[in-house]
Design a protein around this motif. Sequence first.
Motif, PDB file in Angstrom:
ATOM      1  N   VAL A 125       0.833  -1.213  -0.057  1.00 13.17           N
ATOM      2  CA  VAL A 125       0.089  -0.069  -0.009  1.00 13.17           C
ATOM      3  C   VAL A 125       0.963   1.168  -0.042  1.00 13.17           C
ATOM      4  O   VAL A 125       1.748   1.434   0.874  1.00 13.17           O
ATOM      5  N   LEU A 126       0.801   2.059  -1.096  1.00 13.11           N
ATOM      6  CA  LEU A 126       1.481   3.455  -1.101  1.00 13.11           C
ATOM      7  C   LEU A 126       0.856   4.453  -0.658  1.00 13.11           C
ATOM      8  O   LEU A 126      -0.334   4.736  -0.970  1.00 13.11           O
ATOM      9  N   THR A 127       1.167   5.167   0.343  1.00  7.94           N
ATOM     10  CA  THR A 127       0.453   6.121   0.973  1.00  7.94           C
ATOM     11  C   THR A 127       1.074   7.385   0.709  1.00  7.94           C
ATOM     12  O   THR A 127       2.324   7.519   0.357  1.00  7.94           O
ATOM     13  N   GLU A 128       0.558   8.685   1.099  1.00  4.95           N
ATOM     14  CA  GLU A 128       1.110  10.012   0.657  1.00  4.95           C
ATOM     15  C   GLU A 128       2.349  10.013   1.676  1.00  4.95           C
ATOM     16  O   GLU A 128       3.331  10.726   1.294  1.00  4.95           O
ATOM     17  N   ASP A 129       2.440   9.695   2.910  1.00  6.20           N
ATOM     18  CA  ASP A 129       3.631   9.597   3.725  1.00  6.20           C
ATOM     19  C   ASP A 129       4.558   8.578   3.756  1.00  6.20           C
ATOM     20  O   ASP A 129       5.355   8.451   4.543  1.00  6.20           O
ATOM     21  N   PHE A 130       4.279   7.818   2.806  1.00  7.76           N
ATOM     22  CA  PHE A 130       4.955   6.374   2.342  1.00  7.76           C
ATOM     23  C   PHE A 130       5.363   5.479   3.630  1.00  7.76           C
ATOM     24  O   PHE A 130       6.271   5.048   3.842  1.00  7.76           O
ATOM     25  N   GLY A 131       4.111   5.148   4.277  1.00  7.54           N
ATOM     26  CA  GLY A 131       3.947   4.352   5.358  1.00  7.54           C
ATOM     27  C   GLY A 131       2.833   3.882   5.930  1.00  7.54           C
ATOM     28  O   GLY A 131       1.723   4.529   5.545  1.00  7.54           O
ATOM     29  N   ALA A 132       2.824   2.646   6.398  1.00  7.93           N
ATOM     30  CA  ALA A 132       1.527   2.458   7.251  1.00  7.93           C
ATOM     31  C   ALA A 132       1.626   1.362   8.367  1.00  7.93           C
ATOM     32  O   ALA A 132       2.790   0.795   8.277  1.00  7.93           O
ATOM     33  N   PHE A 133       0.780   1.277   9.155  1.00  9.07           N
ATOM     34  CA  PHE A 133       0.875   0.276  10.145  1.00  9.07           C
ATOM     35  C   PHE A 133       0.083  -0.977   9.456  1.00  9.07           C
ATOM     36  O   PHE A 133      -1.255  -1.013   9.534  1.00  9.07           O
ATOM     37  N   VAL A 134       0.789  -2.097   9.582  1.00  9.26           N
ATOM     38  CA  VAL A 134       0.069  -3.374   9.155  1.00  9.26           C
ATOM     39  C   VAL A 134       0.547  -4.394  10.070  1.00  9.26           C
ATOM     40  O   VAL A 134       1.397  -4.480  10.546  1.00  9.26           O
ATOM     41  N   ASN A 135      -0.860  -4.868  10.650  1.00  8.77           N
ATOM     42  CA  ASN A 135      -0.587  -5.768  11.754  1.00  8.77           C
ATOM     43  C   ASN A 135      -0.071  -5.209  12.910  1.00  8.77           C
ATOM     44  O   ASN A 135       0.674  -5.680  13.859  1.00  8.77           O
ATOM     45  N   GLY A 136      -0.200  -3.880  13.279  1.00  9.27           N
ATOM     46  CA  GLY A 136       0.395  -3.099  14.409  1.00  9.27           C
ATOM     47  C   GLY A 136       1.838  -2.652  14.455  1.00  9.27           C
ATOM     48  O   GLY A 136       2.152  -2.126  15.108  1.00  9.27           O
ATOM     49  N   PHE A 178       4.851  -0.522  12.105  1.00  8.89           N
ATOM     50  CA  PHE A 178       5.136   0.295  11.166  1.00  8.89           C
ATOM     51  C   PHE A 178       5.979  -0.123   9.998  1.00  8.89           C
ATOM     52  O   PHE A 178       7.151  -0.416  10.426  1.00  8.89           O
ATOM     53  N   GLY A 179       5.520  -0.214   8.945  1.00  7.90           N
ATOM     54  CA  GLY A 179       6.537  -0.422   7.727  1.00  7.90           C
ATOM     55  C   GLY A 179       6.455   0.715   6.680  1.00  7.90           C
ATOM     56  O   GLY A 179       5.375   1.360   6.414  1.00  7.90           O
ATOM     57  N   LYS A 180       7.421   0.940   5.801  1.00  5.28           N
ATOM     58  CA  LYS A 180       7.384   1.834   4.838  1.00  5.28           C
ATOM     59  C   LYS A 180       6.778   1.236   3.494  1.00  5.28           C
ATOM     60  O   LYS A 180       6.929   0.111   3.226  1.00  5.28           O
ATOM     61  N   SER A 181       6.362   2.102   2.506  1.00  6.49           N
ATOM     62  CA  SER A 181       5.794   1.621   1.257  1.00  6.49           C
ATOM     63  C   SER A 181       6.594   2.153   0.255  1.00  6.49           C
ATOM     64  O   SER A 181       6.837   3.339   0.029  1.00  6.49           O
ATOM     65  N   TYR A 182       7.408   1.390  -0.419  1.00  7.82           N
ATOM     66  CA  TYR A 182       8.255   1.744  -1.657  1.00  7.82           C
ATOM     67  C   TYR A 182       8.987   2.822  -1.305  1.00  7.82           C
ATOM     68  O   TYR A 182       9.385   3.865  -1.767  1.00  7.82           O
TER      69      TYR A 182
END
Length: 185
Positions: free
Chosen positions: A168-179, A181-185
Motif C-alpha cells: 500500500v503506497l500512502t502519501e507519507d510512504f508508510g502504514a501500520f500493518v498488523n500493528g 510500522f512499515g515503509k511503502s516503496y
Amino acid sequence: MIDLKDKITFGEPVLDRFFNGYSPHEYLLVRFANKVGFITVSDLFSVVTKTSVPKATERMLSKAEDIWIKDIQDEMFVYSMNGFSKVVKIVRRRIYEPIYKIETEHHETIISKSHRFVKLINEEEVLTKAFELKEGDKVYTYSPNNPKIETVLKVQEIKPDFLHVYGVLTEDFGAFVNGIFGKSY
C-alpha cells in the motif's frame, strides 16, 4: 523522488522495485466514506476492484512478474505515523523472494524479504529491510494515541501458504500493518 500523480519512479534498481509486500492476511486500519475499520490487504485490493466504491484504475505493470497496480481515485486512508494517510496506490505481485515473520512484544507481521521498516538505533531512525532486522532491534508499533516503540523478539524465514503479496503506497510512504510500522516503496 516519487511523482504520485503520473507514475512511480524509484531511486533503486528495477529488480528491487516491487519486492515490498505483505501476506494477504495482514490487516490495516482503514478510513473510507466516514467509516473506520480493519481490513486485510488482499481484501483492500479486492474491494477497490469493484466499480462502486472506492474508485480505482487497475493496470498490469508486468505480465511476466504478475505485478498489478491500482491507482486510488477516492479519499481512502490507512493509519500511519501521523494519523491517517491517503492511499495513493495498492500493488499486488507474485512472490519471488523469501517471506519473513517479524514478531515484537505485542504484534507480528508476515512480509517479503525486502520490505522496509524503520528501526531505531540510539534514538535515530534507520531504514532497513525485513531480513536485516535482528532480535533486540526497536521498531514502531501501533498504539491508540501515539506510535510506541517495541523490541523485535523474533525474525524468521517462513514457507508461505500464498502466491501474492500486497503493498500500500500512502502519501507519507508508510502504514501500520498488523500493528507494526512499515515503509511503502
